[in-house]
Write an enzyme that holds these catalytic residues in place. Structure first.
Site, short mmCIF file in Angstrom:
data_model
loop_
_atom_site.label_atom_id
_atom_site.label_comp_id
_atom_site.label_asym_id
_atom_site.label_seq_id
_atom_site.Cartn_x
_atom_site.Cartn_y
_atom_site.Cartn_z
N HIS A 56 40.37 24.36 41.81
CA HIS A 56 39.09 23.65 41.74
C HIS A 56 39.16 22.51 40.71
CE1 HIS A 56 37.67 27.70 43.20
NE2 HIS A 56 37.07 26.90 44.05
N LEU A 70 35.99 29.72 39.36
CA LEU A 70 36.85 28.54 39.49
C LEU A 70 38.22 28.76 38.84
CD1 LEU A 70 34.17 25.79 38.81
CD2 LEU A 70 34.79 26.88 40.97
N HIS A 71 39.20 28.04 39.38
CA HIS A 71 40.59 28.15 38.93
C HIS A 71 41.20 26.74 38.98
CE1 HIS A 71 41.44 27.77 43.17
NE2 HIS A 71 40.68 28.82 43.42
N GLN A 111 38.49 24.53 57.20
CA GLN A 111 37.17 24.14 56.67
C GLN A 111 37.10 22.62 56.50
OE1 GLN A 111 34.79 26.16 53.41
NE2 GLN A 111 35.86 24.67 52.18
N SER A 137 40.15 32.13 44.39
CA SER A 137 39.27 32.99 43.57
C SER A 137 39.54 34.46 43.88
CB SER A 137 37.81 32.68 43.87
OG SER A 137 37.58 31.31 43.70
N GLN A 179 28.13 32.60 54.84
CA GLN A 179 29.48 32.38 55.35
C GLN A 179 30.37 33.62 55.23
OE1 GLN A 179 30.14 29.14 52.33
NE2 GLN A 179 32.26 29.82 52.46
#
Ligand code: PAF
Length: 294
Positions: A44, A40-41, A170, A203, A75
């Protein structure tokens, strides 16, 4: 960030069953859900903060902000990409705690795929939404995204879920899934968070070597340049952008202006067009998109 929540640590659950057991012990809260694949960054954190703000605007104690961290194998169209996907669970729990999450769940593989990871999941055919851009470049990618998001929603039963605009396609695919199968879930889009030099946070950025990291803002610069152009110039600007990026060692998958809703070239709608790009630099895949000023 919510200062009251920021100091509190999100409760960590190593499975959905553990979380569900805890939830069923006396709490009936609406779940505001942030699904992630970890590593996470601040992008997020912005999703969690948006969920926290929403929760803080509701009756006290009515909502719970839940983050899931699951690297979804189905995915990835490329096994090497899956294998190289970064993971930093302890730092992730810290980050979501500071951003205001109440719970962070690490679903077990078996909870997501009870019969083992299938070589192929059911095909998700949402027309152009699943067949163009990322759908064309990464065959099967959205099949995997739809499969896992469906499973996550079935476990979590959220009232709202938060998705980043960086993965615009998405977001469109998830909206369609929700229209078809989960009409009770509100989808909240959250704007892309960027590094000071304009690179969209991802990420994957941590896999860029120093030299490629220094060049990577050129990608966002070209997206902005196309986005600021007149519609009559888009074709030429995209071609110029591709040429300039290639000259700096980028491999181009696509750089194109599309209708933000259909993801096709048309219809041309004022205020409804975006420029989409996907490139590789030093083997690291970067995607991004920007609203056209048109
Ligand atoms: O955007 C992501 O991190 C993933 O695609 C998602 C939505 C968590 C599904 O694995």
């Amino acid at each position: 960030m919510s200062t009251t929540q920021g100091a509190l640590r999100a409760k960590r659950y190593e499975s959905f069953s553990a979380w569900r057991t805890a939830v069923s012990k006396g709490r009936e809260k609406r779940v505001l859900f942030v699904p992630t694949m970890g590593a996470l960054h601040p992008g997020h954190a912005a999703l969690v903060e948006a969920a926290r703000r929403f929760a803080d605007g509701e009756k006290e104690g009515a909502c719970e902000v839940v983050v899931s961290i699951f690297i979804n194998p189905t995915q990835f169209d490329d096994a090497a990409d899956f294998g190289a996907y970064p993971s930093s669970p302890d730092a992730d729990v810290e980050l979501v705690s500071l951003a205001g999450a109440d719970a962070v769940v690490f679903p077990r593989l078996q909870e997501m795929y009870p019969d083992g990871v299938p070589p192929h999941v059911d095909r998700a055919d949402f027309g152009s939404l699943t067949s163009v851009l990322e759908g064309a470049e990464r065959p099967g990618h959205f099949d995997g995204v739809v499969a896992v998001v469906r499973n996550l929603f079935q476990w979590v039963k959220p009232s709202a879920a938060f998705f980043g605009e960086k993965d615009w396609q998405q977001l469109a695919v998830v909206r369609r899934l929700v229209d078809l199968e989960f009409p009770g879930i509100d989808i909240h889009p959250v704007p892309t968070v960027r590094e000071p030099d304009g690179l969209a946070m991802s990420s994957r950025n941590r896999r860029l070597c120093e030299e490629d990291r220094a060049l990577s803002p050129l990608f966002a610069q070209w997206l902005r340049r196309v986005a600021a152009g007149d519609s009559a110039e888009w074709g030429q600007l995209c071609a110029d952008g591709e040429g300039a990026l290639k000259a700096r060692g980028f491999e181009i998958e696509y750089l194109t202006v599309r209708n933000a809703g259909t993801l096709e070239e048309g219809p041309l709608v004022r205020g409804g067009m975006r420029v989409f790009g996907a490139v590789r630099k030093g083997g690291v895949r970067l995607i991004d998109n920007v609203a056209c000023t048109f």
